[in-house]
Design an enzyme around this catalytic site. Structure first.
Site, PDB file in Angstrom:
ATOM      1  N   ASP A  58       0.831  -1.177   0.000  1.00 18.27           N
ATOM      2  CA  ASP A  58       0.000   0.000   0.000  1.00 18.27           C
ATOM      3  C   ASP A  58       0.882   1.250   0.000  1.00 18.27           C
ATOM      4  OD1 ASP A  58      -2.433   1.187   0.061  1.00 18.27           O
ATOM      5  OD2 ASP A  58      -2.499   1.328   2.241  1.00 18.27           O
ATOM      6  N   THR A  91      -3.724   5.903  -3.580  1.00 21.97           N
ATOM      7  CA  THR A  91      -2.670   6.687  -2.925  1.00 21.97           C
ATOM      8  C   THR A  91      -1.344   6.617  -3.695  1.00 21.97           C
ATOM      9  OG1 THR A  91      -2.159   4.780  -1.546  1.00 21.97           O
ATOM     10  CG2 THR A  91      -3.670   6.403  -0.655  1.00 21.97           C
ATOM     11  N   THR A  92      -1.051   5.453  -4.259  1.00 19.02           N
ATOM     12  CA  THR A  92       0.195   5.334  -5.020  1.00 19.02           C
ATOM     13  C   THR A  92       0.081   6.133  -6.311  1.00 19.02           C
ATOM     14  OG1 THR A  92       0.296   3.072  -4.189  1.00 19.02           O
ATOM     15  CG2 THR A  92       1.889   3.669  -5.865  1.00 19.02           C
ATOM     16  N   ASP A 382     -10.178  -1.376   3.728  1.00 21.76           N
ATOM     17  CA  ASP A 382      -9.952  -0.683   2.453  1.00 21.76           C
ATOM     18  C   ASP A 382     -11.161  -0.884   1.540  1.00 21.76           C
ATOM     19  OD1 ASP A 382      -7.494   0.118   3.292  1.00 21.76           O
ATOM     20  OD2 ASP A 382      -6.376  -1.431   2.226  1.00 21.76           O
TER      21      ASP A 382
HETATM   22  P1  ADP Z   1      -3.175   2.761  -5.648  1.00 22.45           P
HETATM   23  O1  ADP Z   1      -2.520   2.978  -4.323  1.00 22.45           O
HETATM   24  O2  ADP Z   1      -2.941   3.928  -6.550  1.00 22.45           O
HETATM   25  O3  ADP Z   1      -4.590   2.359  -5.539  1.00 22.45           O
HETATM   26  P2  ADP Z   1      -2.693   0.069  -6.488  1.00 22.45           P
HETATM   27  O4  ADP Z   1      -1.463  -0.698  -6.202  1.00 22.45           O
HETATM   28  O5  ADP Z   1      -3.920  -0.313  -5.771  1.00 22.45           O
HETATM   29  O6  ADP Z   1      -2.345   1.586  -6.295  1.00 22.45           O
HETATM   30  O7  ADP Z   1      -2.945  -0.031  -8.057  1.00 22.45           O
HETATM   31  C1  ADP Z   1      -4.030   0.601  -8.659  1.00 22.45           C
HETATM   32  C2  ADP Z   1      -3.940   0.462 -10.157  1.00 22.45           C
HETATM   33  O8  ADP Z   1      -3.957  -0.900 -10.543  1.00 22.45           O
HETATM   34  C3  ADP Z   1      -5.136   1.109 -10.809  1.00 22.45           C
HETATM   35  O9  ADP Z   1      -4.700   1.857 -11.914  1.00 22.45           O
HETATM   36  C4  ADP Z   1      -5.971  -0.092 -11.247  1.00 22.45           C
HETATM   37  O10 ADP Z   1      -6.773   0.202 -12.360  1.00 22.45           O
HETATM   38  C5  ADP Z   1      -4.898  -1.072 -11.586  1.00 22.45           C
HETATM   39  N1  ADP Z   1      -5.388  -2.458 -11.614  1.00 22.45           N
HETATM   40  C6  ADP Z   1      -6.055  -3.112 -10.649  1.00 22.45           C
HETATM   41  N2  ADP Z   1      -6.341  -4.390 -11.050  1.00 22.45           N
HETATM   42  C7  ADP Z   1      -5.825  -4.526 -12.292  1.00 22.45           C
HETATM   43  C8  ADP Z   1      -5.771  -5.594 -13.254  1.00 22.45           C
HETATM   44  N3  ADP Z   1      -6.300  -6.784 -12.995  1.00 22.45           N
HETATM   45  N4  ADP Z   1      -5.146  -5.350 -14.425  1.00 22.45           N
HETATM   46  C9  ADP Z   1      -4.598  -4.155 -14.684  1.00 22.45           C
HETATM   47  N5  ADP Z   1      -4.602  -3.115 -13.823  1.00 22.45           N
HETATM   48  C10 ADP Z   1      -5.206  -3.295 -12.655  1.00 22.45           C
END
Ligand code: ADP
Ligand code: MG
Length: 540
Positions: A58, A91-92, A382
């Site tokens: 996270d 957040t990332t 979350d």
């Molecule tokens: P954040 O802290 O920004 O939420 P995450 O590590 O949760 O970071 O990653 C979020 C990103 O991952 C988003 O852009 C989301 O659309 C993408 N994402 C989530 N699941 C998938 C998937 N199965 N394939 C491609 N991208 C994905």
């Protein structure tokens, strides 16, 4: 720019050097979390002073745990924390986009574009971007909403657990949904969590009502009460002891017995008072003396003792009762209504479930060990945060960078129509949005440049649904990611873009002040006067 030591370097510098150092700090920070982005993001192992470890994926947890002093880095961390508070996700992404906006700004500065021009261009681009984004979003079906919640857990748990928790989070959010002053409200604090070690995490559940890890004060009391009239006391039903430090001359057995009798009578009066209010369920934060159990049972009252004050507050929300400090102070208006109050076992532990009209839900987090249960509970928190968002705003976007690529394409087209150097800033803004699909591809072991080119080309021939096309990270081909269940709430994506723009512009503006000072030209005649004044002061 891999100048990590700059994070420690907080010396005052000015002008271009300041900007370069600030941007390097932002890049270093973003570099620390970028590799966690997306379903293929790596976990980070965090170590604190006491040697405790935490494995997390996270972004905001990584940033908030790292002790970063650099003021610019702090601004980005604050942006990420703000994102966490408002949207509970993204957040990332917020940090990655902010750092990329700054990096692209630096290229423009090197080419001679003034930071204030870049700030203007970025602001303009943000307004356009958010409008375009709203246009790309669609009203999600119930199924879409669960999918969006599940996507938000990507990389945080096994796919089976993700799927289960997404469904449960929506259930819980629905259970605590209510209307406040004509507005819909979903309040996640009305959802409590019970940790139950034993069965697998996928067998976690959500119970309508409040479940507390409490057993009956006496096992002979009624297990189930329907249509309960409940009283909550932040105190006890116990004899006040004779304190030995009080000098008490007449400690004859007669006097002590009289005192005891008096205290017993008082307790019986309290029970009689509860009974006169029609009470049949009682929760107290203190103790209940053994002598009182009989009286409570005779009065048909199901009682629970040592219920923490915070749980009394939740019970009050769930049943509409008001917490009183002493049983005999309860008035009819303080009595709450429990549709059902039930004492039962979960696993081999005693629990008390209360259902009232005031909404409340309880998540029973399961897992094979304490560690797994805590992990399940964190993921659920979350998920509930995101579920609450989508209950209030059903609009969703296709994730995986698909919407970001579409946004960048639209924005470049609008930039063309923008006169002057702001056009360059808008293009730089569009490029920065593409940092999301690039980082996702990179973290999945794909070539980020090829990935972006493939998606952009596929979107260019994609027609009306072009914005749904992104890179399937499992096979590296562009396709409709919405169809494979990658959705994101608009309410999560929007603030990442807004927050990143705010943070980047704030950093660019810091420099702007110094920059202005550096370039201030003092006309020669005034300079001569100043010099003359300086000389006079020196002579005096
Ligand atoms: P954040 O802290 O920004 O939420 P995450 O590590 O949760 O970071 O990653 C979020 C990103 O991952 C988003 O852009 C989301 O659309 C993408 N994402 C989530 N699941 C998938 C998937 N199965 N394939 C491609 N991208 C994905
Ligand atoms: Mg996320």
């Amino acid at each position: 720019m891999s100048e990590a030591p700059l994070l420690e370097d907080t010396d005052r510098t000015s002008g271009r050097t300041a900007l370069r150092k600030n941007i390097a700090a932002a890049m270093a920070l973003s570099g620390a979390v970028r590799s966690t982005l997306g379903p293929k993001g790596l976990d980070k192992l965090l170590l604190d002073d006491e040697g405790r470890t935490l494995v997390t994926n996270d972004g905001v947890t990584v940033l908030e745990t790292a002790r970063v002093e650099h003021p610019v880095a702090r601004m980005l961390i604050d942006a990420s924390s703000a994102q966490d508070r408002t949207a509970r996700d993204g957040t990332t992404s917020a940090v990655v986009i902010a750092a990329e906006l700054l990096r692209n700004a630096w290229h423009l500065v090197v080419e001679g574009v003034h930071p204030s021009t870049i700030v203007r261009g970025y602001r303009r681009a943000e307004i356009e971007a958010l409008t375009i984004l709203d246009g790309l979003a669609i009203e999600g079906t119930d199924h879409d909403l669960v999918t969006a919640v599940r996507s938000s857990l990507a990389g945080k748990a096994s796919t089976a657990v993700q799927a289960r928790l997404a469904v449960l989070a929506m259930e819980a959010a629905l259970a605590v949904e209510r209307e406040v002053d004509g507005k819909m409200d979903v309040d996640p604090t009305r959802i409590s969590t019970i940790m139950a070690v034993g069965r697998p995490a996928t067998e976690s559940e959500v119970v309508n009502g409040l479940v507390l890890a409490k057993r009956l004060a006496n096992p002979s009391m009624a297990k189930v009460v329907n249509n309960g009239r409940i009283v909550l006391v932040d105190g006890g039903l116990e004899r006040r002891g004779v304190r030995s430090d009080v000098s008490f001359q007449a400690t004859t057995p007669e006097v002590l017995n009289a005192l005891r009798r008096r205290e017993n009578e008082r307790l019986m009066e309290e029970v009689a008072h509860l009974s006169s209010l029609g009470t049949n369920v009682l929760a107290v934060s203190g103790a209940i003396d053994d002598e009182v159990h009989r009286a409570l049972m005779d009065a048909g009252i199901q009682a629970f003792r040592r219920v923490p004050a915070s749980d009394l507050d939740l019970l009050a929300l769930a049943t509409g009762a008001r917490v009183v400090l002493r049983a005999d102070q309860a008035a009819a208006a303080d009595v709450g209504h429990a549709i059902e109050s039930r004492s039962h076992l979960i696993g081999d532990l005693h629990h008390w479930t209360v259902r009232g009209e005031g909404v409340a839900a309880t998540f029973i987090a399961r897992g094979s060990s304490d560690h797994v249960v805590e992990e399940t509970s964190r993921c659920f928190d979350d998920a509930v945060g995101v579920a609450a968002q989508v209950r209030l705003d059903r609009r969703v976007l296709v994730g995986g960078g698909a919407a970001h690529v579409a946004l960048a394409r639209h924005l470049r087209r609008r930039a063309e129509a923008t006169p002057g150097r702001e056009q360059l800033a808008m293009e730089a803004y569009a490029d920065a949005l593409e940092s999301i699909p690039r980082a996702l591809a990179e973290n999945a072991g794909l070539d980020p440049i090829d990935a972006l080119l493939d998606v952009t080309a596929a979107q260019a021939d994609g027609g009306a649904d072009a914005h749904r096309i992104g890179l399937d990270l499992s096979d590296g081909t562009p396709k409709d990611l919405g169809a494979i269940g990658v959705l994101e709430p608009l309410s999560v994506v929007r603030p990442t873009i807004h927050g990143a723009t705010e943070a980047a512009c704030a950093v660019l503006r810091i420099d702007d002040v110094l920059w202005a000072r550096l370039e201030a030209q003092i006309p020669d005649d005034i300079q001569a006067q100043l010099d003359a004044m300086g000389e006079r002061d020196a002579e005096a």
